[in-house]
Design an enzyme around this catalytic site. Structure first.
Site, PDB file in Angstrom:
ATOM      1  N   HIS A 177       0.810  -1.224   0.000  1.00 25.20           N
ATOM      2  CA  HIS A 177       0.000   0.000   0.000  1.00 25.20           C
ATOM      3  C   HIS A 177       0.840   1.269   0.000  1.00 25.20           C
ATOM      4  CE1 HIS A 177      -3.377  -2.683   0.676  1.00 25.20           C
ATOM      5  NE2 HIS A 177      -2.779  -3.159   1.752  1.00 25.20           N
ATOM      6  N   ARG A 212      -3.204  17.862   1.775  1.00 22.22           N
ATOM      7  CA  ARG A 212      -1.827  18.369   1.775  1.00 22.22           C
ATOM      8  C   ARG A 212      -1.242  18.202   0.386  1.00 22.22           C
ATOM      9  NH1 ARG A 212       0.534  13.534   1.118  1.00 22.22           N
ATOM     10  NH2 ARG A 212      -0.225  11.753   2.320  1.00 22.22           N
TER      11      ARG A 212
END
Length: 651
Positions: A237, A294
């Protein structure tokens, strides 16, 4: 809102350097913060001012909100840029900046808080009409509720930490009988990693693509998207290769995903840069995964296909400026690819690596974002990512070809890296064709050569022997340099790499020429130039150039891609005892463990007796080769062990 003049970057490494480059180019003053481990780092040297914020441990430095706010106060900054990671998605940090009268370069604390919870953000996305995967995102978290909901969703399913990311607290469950055990593991990881053990459950999409949309919003209600990125090449991941645009994207699908991302952004009145991540299945259906509030690690590929500087946009929007483009003015040109260069050893289950950067020479012709300086140390305290290599081309194939060459040509000596893996990924036929999913690495790289120890070829061993010989010769003044009392007899080298060893014979003739024998290969090698950093060699009439670093009988040799660390073991004493040479003690032969004299967690000293192995009617004492702490003990008295079986590890 008044214009900004001085910006503190609350981060380190390549992203701190990247933000500073744009900020300084736009005329802003910059302030760096650093831990004890980063006192000599590049991001510190680049800044106009810098402030120590604590010891190496992140909780005491880069996650220390009071220390960072105090550093901002002492240097009189107007704004703080959090970069990515660390405090970049911490709502408390955004509020602390606001309370201190400092502009936080990012979205509102409320948006960060909502989108930082997978459970709450998914509920908000469902309300906003964003496509979501079927699952459970309720507040009831007891085992009975989760088991009942898992049965409703069906298997396979994903368990996810609500507050998590990066693969922690995430488990794929195929059978009902495994559910409770995996829930317990996910809860534990989530609590330890994120301070919350809240979970969600989702139907597992098998082999989807991971596609994300870049959003940008201003303080005047304008919100646009800047195309998409495909980040499907992942390991556990964690993204490894990213590219823009997505290889299977169509105009209609791009518009649909972009509109869904805009819905997500509008639902939280989003301001600044953000990324909405989706899973895309083989039928072209996409589902909300999460929103990152972000700047993303992979933002450079978007910059290269749009021609925009996203950090510059962040600074402008923080000053209250209007977005410079409308949606219909956004243009995507060509193709861009990025790979992440990590200090890790793929041959040792991707074990993070530490050590001194002996040589660092980035390839030319591509963009390389990094925070490296020769002579500094890669410490064990932070993420092992060293930097990013990014290439742009008119076509996907041109971008891939440029990036592959850059990976092969970037010189990094002193620390092991994942360069061979990156080169292998970029050369794989399925990647070249663009037909891949998030399962790509597990499907195609389980037995790839880059995941196994590299065996040097005859040319590499010949180069090593020649460089070791040159070093010996240079250790003596003329006229004795290279002199031997029986020059007609070949000089024999024992060269080692990890646990492998080879015998090499070298005949030296005047003028820097050698005849070198490696097994059944005989090579003619001439040293054209050798300056302690680069060696120009001619092997069987072919001239080539290699970066190298030689110190204390150990040669780091750049081999394109990656490096080898070869030892000159010619003068090494022959020992009948096995030892811990690099922290791992393996059985020297089949046998039985008859005595274990240490316990896990205990301190050990070089030469200390650790284990006694009985084999061939003899006892073999196995001693420590280094000082350290016994990290892992894997045997006990009475165990039968196989040759090369790991017995213990010293750290």
């Amino acid at each position: 809102m008044p214009a900004l003049t001085k910006i503190l970057i609350a981060n380190r490494g390549e992203i701190a350097c990247r933000i500073q480059r744009t900020a300084q180019a736009l005329g802003y003053r910059t302030v760096a913060v650093f831990s004890d481990a980063d006192a000599d780092a590049l991001h510190v040297q680049m800044a106009d001012q810098s402030v120590r914020i604590g010891p190496a441990a992140v909780q005491q430095s880069y996650l220390n909100i009071p220390a960072i706010i105090e550093a901002a106060r002492r240097t009189g900054v107007d704004a703080i840029h959090p970069g990515y990671g660390f405090l970049s998605e911490n709502a408390d940090f955004a509020r602390a900046c606001q309370d201190a009268g400092i502009t936080f370069i990012g979205p509102s604390a409320d948006a960060i808080e909502l989108m930082g919870s997978k459970r709450l953000s998914k509920l908000a996305m469902i309300d906003a009409g964003v496509p979501c995967i079927q699952g459970y995102q309720g507040a009831e978290q007891d085992d009975a509720t989760l088991s009942r909901e898992a049965q409703r969703i069906g298997y396979p399913l994903m368990i996810k930490a609500s507050a998590g990311g990066g693969g922690r607290g995430m488990r794929l469950v195929h059978e009902p009988g495994d559910l409770l055990e995996q829930i317990r593991t996910a809860r534990s990881e989530a609590l330890n990693g994120f301070g919350s053990d809240e979970l969600i459950l989702e139907q597992a999409l098998i082999e989807p693509r991971h596609v994300e949309v870049q959003l940008f919003g201003d303080q005047h209600g304008n919100l646009i998207y800047l195309g998409e990125r495909d980040c499907s090449i992942q390991r556990r991941h964690q993204k490894v290769v990213e590219e823009a645009p997505c290889p299977v994207m169509t105009e209609s699908l791009r518009q649909a995903m972009g509109e869904a991302a805009l819905k997500a952004g509008r639902a939280v009145n989003y301001v600044g840069v953000g990324t909405v991540e989706f899973l895309l299945d083989a039928r072209g259906q996409f589902y909300f995964l999460e929103m990152n509030t972000r700047l993303q690690v992979e933002h450079p590929v978007t910059e290269l296909i749009t021609g925009l500087d996203l950090v510059a946009w962040q600074l402008n929007i923080a000053e209250g400026q209007v977005l410079p483009l409308r949606q219909d003015q956004v243009q995507l040109n060509g193709h861009a690819m990025e790979v992440r260069l990590y200090a890790e050893d793929p041959t040792q289950v991707f074990l993070p690596q530490t050590g001194r950067i002996d040589t660092w020479q980035p390839a030319l012709g591509v963009r390389i974002d990094h925070g490296l300086l020769e002579g500094t140390t890669v410490s064990p305290f932070y993420d092992p990512m060293l930097g990013k290599l990014i290439a742009h081309g008119a076509t996907r194939e041109e971008a891939r070809r440029k990036l592959l060459r850059a990976v092969q040509d970037t010189v990094l000596l002193g620390v092991r890296s994942n360069q061979r893996l990156l080169a292998g990924l970029l050369q794989h036929p399925s990647f070249i064709s663009g037909q891949f999913s998030t399962a790509f690495i597990s499907q195609h790289f389980a037995e790839h050569p880059c995941l196994h120890p590299h065996v040097p070829c005859a040319e590499e061993l010949a180069i090593a022997a020649a460089l070791f010989y040159q070093a010996r010769a240079q250790a003596y003044r003329q006229p004795l340099a290279g002199w031997r009392n029986n020059a007609s007899v070949p000089l024999h080298f024992n060269l080692g790499l990890d646990e492998q060893q080879w015998s090499v014979a070298l005949d030296a003739v005047p003028g820097g020429a050698y005849r070198i024998q490696v097994a059944d290969r005989s090579l003619a090698l001439q040293v054209i130039d050798c300056d302690g950093r680069w060696a120009t060699l001619e092997i069987d009439g072919v001239r080539q150039r290699h970066a190298y670093h030689l110190h204390a009988g150990q040669l780091s040799l750049f081999t394109r891609p990656g490096s080898l660390v070869i030892e000159d073991r010619t003068q090494a004493l022959v020992s009948g005892q096995a030892s811990v040479s690099c922290g791992t003690l393996k059985a020297p032969m089949d046998g039985a463990i008859v005595d274990v004299l240490v316990t896990q967690g205990s301190k050990v000293s070089k030469g200390q007796l650790l284990v006694v192995l009985e084999a061939m009617k003899m006892e073999h004492p196995l001693k420590a080769g280094i000082d350290g702490v016994l990290k892992r003990l894997q045997v006990r008295v009475g165990d039968q062990v196989k040759n090369r079986q790991v017995l213990l590890e010293v750290e």
